[in-house]
Write an enzyme that holds these catalytic residues in place. Sequence first.
Site, PDB file in Angstrom:
ATOM      1  CD  GLN A  58     -16.011   7.665 -34.651  1.00 35.28           C
ATOM      2  OE1 GLN A  58     -16.825   6.792 -34.910  1.00 35.28           O
ATOM      3  NE2 GLN A  58     -15.967   8.803 -35.327  1.00 35.28           N
ATOM      4  NE  ARG A  97     -15.340   8.909 -45.672  1.00 33.38           N
ATOM      5  CZ  ARG A  97     -14.286   8.165 -45.905  1.00 33.38           C
ATOM      6  NH1 ARG A  97     -14.371   6.865 -45.859  1.00 33.38           N
ATOM      7  NH2 ARG A  97     -13.124   8.709 -46.190  1.00 33.38           N
ATOM      8  CB  CYS A  98     -21.871  13.249 -43.240  1.00 36.37           C
ATOM      9  SG  CYS A  98     -23.239  12.734 -42.201  1.00 36.37           S
ATOM     10  CD  GLU A 154     -17.180  13.604 -41.518  1.00 33.67           C
ATOM     11  OE1 GLU A 154     -17.263  12.813 -40.581  1.00 33.67           O
ATOM     12  OE2 GLU A 154     -17.522  14.794 -41.425  1.00 33.67           O
TER      13      GLU A 154
END
Lengths: 284, 808
Positions: B239, B386-387, B762
Amino acid sequence: MIPAAFEYHRPQDMAGVLAVLEEHGDDARVMAGGHSLIPMMKLRMAEVPHLIDLQDVGGMSDIDVRADSIVIGAMVTQAEIIDHAELADAAPILREAALQIADPQVRYMGTVGGNVANGDPGNDMPGLMQCLNAVFTVVGPDGERDIPAREFYEAAYMTAREDEEVLTAVTIPAPKGGYAYEKQKRKIGDYATAAAAVQIVRDGSNCVSASIAMTNLSDTPVYSENAGAALVGTSVDAAALGAAVAAMLDDIDPTEDNRGPVAFKNHVAGVILRRAIERAWSRA
Amino acid sequence: MKDDISREERVDNLKGMGCSRKRVEDARFTQGKGNYVDDIKLDGMLFGDFVRSPYAHARIKNIDTAAALEVPGVLAVLTAADLEPLGLHWMPTLAGDKQMVLADGKVLFQGQEVAYVVAEDRYATADGIEAVEVEYEELPVIVNPFEALKSDVVLREDLVGEDGSIPDGAHGPRKHPNHIFTWDAGDKGTTEEVIANAEVVASESMYYHRTHPCPLETCGCVASMDKVNGKLTLWGTFQAPHAIRTVVSLISGIEEHNIRVISPDIGGGFGNKVGAYPGYVCSVVASIVTGKPVKWIEDRMDNLMTTAFARDYHMTGKISATKDGKITGLHCHVTADHGGFDACADPTKFPAGFMNICTGSYDIPTAYLEVDGVYTNKAPGGVSYRCSFRVTEAVYFIERMIEVLAIELNMDAAELRRINFIKKEQFPYTAALGWEYDSGDYHTAWDKALKTVDYDGLRAEQAQRVEDFKAGKTRKLMGIGLSFFTEIVGAGPVKNCDILGLGMFDSCEIRIHPTGSAIARLGTISQGQGHATTFAQILASEIGLPADSITIEEGDTDTAPYGLGTYGSRSTPVAGAATAMAGRKIRAKAQMIAAYLLEVHDNDVEFDVDRFVVKGAPEKFKTMKEIAFAAYNQAIPGIEPGLEAVSYYDPPNMTYPFGAYVCVMDIDVDTGVPEIRRFYALDDCGTRINPMIIEGQVHGGLTEALAVALGQEIAYDDMGNVKTGTLMDFFLPTAWEVPNYETDYTVTPSPHHPIGAKGVGESPHVGGVPCFSNAVQDAFRPFGNRHTNMPHDHWRIWRTANELGLHD
Ligand SMILES: Cc1cc2nc3c(=O)[nH]c(=O)nc-3n(C[C@H](O)[C@H](O)[C@H](O)COP(=O)(O)OP(=O)(O)OC[C@H]3O[C@@H](n4cnc5c(N)ncnc54)[C@H](O)[C@@H]3O)c2cc1C
């Protein structure tokens, strides 16, 4: 998730299958749809030095609906059970149950024979077959024999089938009356938290016969004769339902796992059975 | 010159910002033509994989590799002893700790990497792994952080002095050998005083369970060392490819220009692919040792059990208010379970991420947060699933505290939120724990949400349901889940955000080709977010060339400008800003070229959609296409040929997307089965670049929120065995489990972002988790429920009903 090395056999007839089984004993195993066996091999929980693929054997893929019985070949897939109109008429509980097994991809591959022969307490068909009082036909070096579903399961993954026998067909007496297959699961593709198969015959407001089996609540499927008996002769009122549930609870022996603790499973087993009986009764 | 199309058509042709342009990536993904790491096949490529520990805590007495080396096809087996001379048996983590690459004398979690087997194909590797004999001596296992802080069992002997002293960690003093750090924010004294003297105080403890991002594609890499030219190429599921290049250079000693890191297509990340894993290091070493490319791909169980978990926060809160519900103070303590190594992926100065956004969307005058990080015998990780960094935990905490306070006050939870929201006119708003919220209009969003779902009607229906339940007419309860969240994304300003010393700016480089098409490269990397689609749209609007004529490329460190990658919803806030700024540089040069071509002064032309026009004479213009050509074929005095720009963007602040969610749920109290009847999600992510992609992101984030709230967990037994290591037990919802989502929006642009965008990937997860959880809890509120922990799977919901006496 890579299995240990194995030899792959693909015999063209049953004689070929039996020959490999005889030669390699419990080092050999048959594979039908592979959707229980292959995951076990990949997890290296099952080691199968000789894998015998049944796909080319033939003669085990028919569904034969007769006047008083139904014969289902061992290689009939769960998807074929769902799609067979005549079968859906004659034994609708099979379709209702099959639709609650796994997901469409698995059902295209998974077979009736594999599901009942596997011996995993999570499989749905064993309990169903016990409810329907099915008989399994197996063939081995000494020929064919029939084993009632209600006597087939000994413990988890232990059945009355000998290592060198192959299950060829499942025969069901034509079911009568109302039916229900009720299953609680956490998600699509999950085995049952608790499931109940119920077949009930009704005469007026009276229950004349009832057959009940439970899934994934012991190390084998549980045919609860007493639970069925508790309904017979009643109008399936609250008292009868309570008695049937109590009798069933005496017969099951769930263990704690990720689906929940024992108290929860017992409770849900009762709720699921109650709902199954009510639905079956309403259809009877 | 005359135009035969209208201005609107010219705008439409660009497919710029605001257009629901179809995703350009999807053609290849839907046809199986993506190129993921495992699709890479190189001549002579070998496969590596790990011998993993079956124990959660054990000493390693011996590793015997002889039999494995006899397995046909096996070429090498690496152990810590082989890596030690290279100094690679340990590696630095993103959190200032270090982590064993291969077990160095002991193991600290089940599944830990013990030896690395390299063979000619995957099958030989698997057989080689089976043949490695490891002798373990089991040690006492600690899976509970509170126990860890009391225990005599030292998990990290490497972090204790010979005299038993406890040296400071990367984030200051440690209280116990198993303690990692204490981090705090806010005013402790005042907060305690405010709470002690408050009219009303609500207290609650909650556990935000451990879970896992579980991307569809697991982690993996291919390392290829070219011994002739000394160059290392590393493909991987990264990522943050540039950061990986720097890390690889720092730990391997290979000069950075000799390392090329490539992130090909990535099948989801959700934080799981931010960290550096032993698989990468071992593959690089194996490639150097063998002189051949080496591939490593995790299987699903490896992924769930060993790479980057999320959450695992034990949170205790106190919230104080006046009798009529005005919040006066908030206190939060967290015991954070980090597992065997502190490998949390947070900016360096924030060992608990942005947990200090836990005052949420409310105007809370005083607050204090304290976080204790603890070692246990669990896998390392602690990523932001996802945040943005720990924001999910923060928002869950405050949205539960609000509900508990509403119970304490006997007040409607929607109204309690409304009277405590930060008001529109208070922005920019500095929260008690330090963050400066850039913008917001919470009341408008909240009122819109409540009106759309007919909140009052729902409450009336719920009251009726409770009566029916009590009268024995139904066995189903109804829950109304509310959540209002503020995210903090777009990390971040270099002055306070870095990872391993690398400032968290991001970048974009644009080249306009002579014929008026372009390529733009960014320091980020899409994992499914649709960057190739949306970044082209930003540029289309900025430079007036159609999005369809702009290629977006990311993920190759030899070609892309340096950036910190994609996570924490930072791509649009940071790289998106860089893209707009680079576009504006292009436009500035284009303006000079246009003026030259039109024979007017620079200031006499202005930009209009896809061209520069002479002010007051719109029939005199040069299109961007014409200008691009001129940049390459005309000798323009004082202007260099070509049309290119680079921008490195250091954001002045974070962005603060927010949203209002409502969930309506029916719960079968006898089976514990929840049924989601309705889910309404209003998101305000500022300027909306591509509404269709936003909707897709919201659906995905909500689905992962549903998963976490209703069953997804990484559970351990007392022996430290992972109980949820396969997708049979680890809940990944399918279309079947997912309700129909209703999406909605308001638009409050970020005042400091060049295009006003805030990031959205997110938000739905952050806001969704408390919303689903609150729905479950709300159903039981009339029967005395205050709080129950997630995940709300069937048996735990059943347990709540059971404990409240609903089965009697
Ligand atoms: C994701 C997933 C979810 C699932 N969910 C469910 C579920 O909810 N309910 C459920 O019931 N099942 C479920 N299953 C199992 C699935 O239904 C299997 O297909 C079934 O259990 C076995 O059938 P098979 O044909 O695949 O058998 P195989 O996997 O080929 O064989 C299973 C076992 O039976 C033996 N066997 C197979 N055929 C014969 C034969 N003719 N004679 C003797 N022995 C034989 C094999 O040797 C093996 O030991 C699931 C499977 C998966 C992968």
